[in-house]
Design a protein around this motif. Sequence first.
Motif: not given
Length: 384
Positions: A181-202
């Motif tokens: 809670r209170g967090g967010q993050y952006h990651l790029i997987l090995v295939d180039g897929t972009n992922v944005w996580l909202n708070a309290n997510s995985s």
Amino acid sequence: MNQDELSQLLIKYNNQTATPDEKRVVEDWYDRVNDTQPTIEHEDYFTIKNKIFEKVKHQLASNAEPVRKNKLKLFRNVFLRAAILLLALVGVSYYFITRTDSKIFDDHLVSTKTHIKPGGNNATLLLADGSQVILNEAVDGQIANQPGVKITKTKSGELIYSFIDDANTQEVKYNTVTTPRGGQYHLILVDGTNVWLNANSSIKFPTVFATDNRKVEVTGEVYLEVSKNKLKPFFVSTNQSEIKVLGTHFNINAYDEEEYQRTTLLEGSIEITKGNVKQVLLPKQQANISKYSNVIKLKEIEDLDAIIAWKNGYFQFEKADLKSVMRQISRWYDTDVSYNGQIPNKEYSGKVPRNVEVKKLIEMLSYTGIYCKIEKNQITVNPK
């Protein structure tokens, strides 16, 4: 004058059915708004100003008249009509969020010891061997190796998986990125897929995908821009459904505390499966899935920006009930919420930046009819 009364007056004024007294009320209101600057920097405010200006130019050109002594009043009336038309487009609630002349907000509703800041880039990476990396504390650059890939954190806080070779990819290894809670993050997987996580997510994913598919598991709210690969369809599993993707942009809201799982397609196409029910989504469609049945209900979404407003730094509410609004706030500010009295059966609309502190947020919410008291890490909602 409440929001409903103002809305009705604006409609009557624009339709030229308002009485002289009602016209005077609207014009006095507009003069106050025109002299008021918003309490926050908001790109939509300046967009609105530009649209109003263009509308005024158009109306002045199409309604040209000889110069009169009451030219100033005429200009104000034309300008006001243009403003009303545009306010109708963006929602009258915008005025209530940005105005500064309201006396509704009471500083005593916030404890002087309360300094709850908004969330930010904050996540934990769980590696295949069980070790953890606190990403907001990790140094920039390469932070870990996994079979076949290297993991890098950029200066802007992104997590990137880069393919190295096939030598050590025989055994599938999984990583998990989790936001509190209170967090967010952006990651790029090995295939180039972009992922944005909202708070309290995985999101749980293999460091290197299999030869015939790409499968991930998500919780909470996640926005994905999936790289296209017809030979390797992309599958997203939640606690309620599975989504098949070839290459597309979509948002999943699958928080356990929400009544429905909502999957919204922005681009491309996806197929959702719940039990023995399958449903293909087209752009601007949202699938709503209840926890208690296999029924998939479709809904057309006009404003896709509202769906991913969280990714772009805003709360945006579209006819949301009070508890739904407060659940979003609770997750982002890592606070607990309680209610004092009966919860009103009302809907709320508006757009608020997510980078403001709690005190400013409560002030802005008070303009929409949500009154809160905050002390320590607890927000108490006082319906009026």
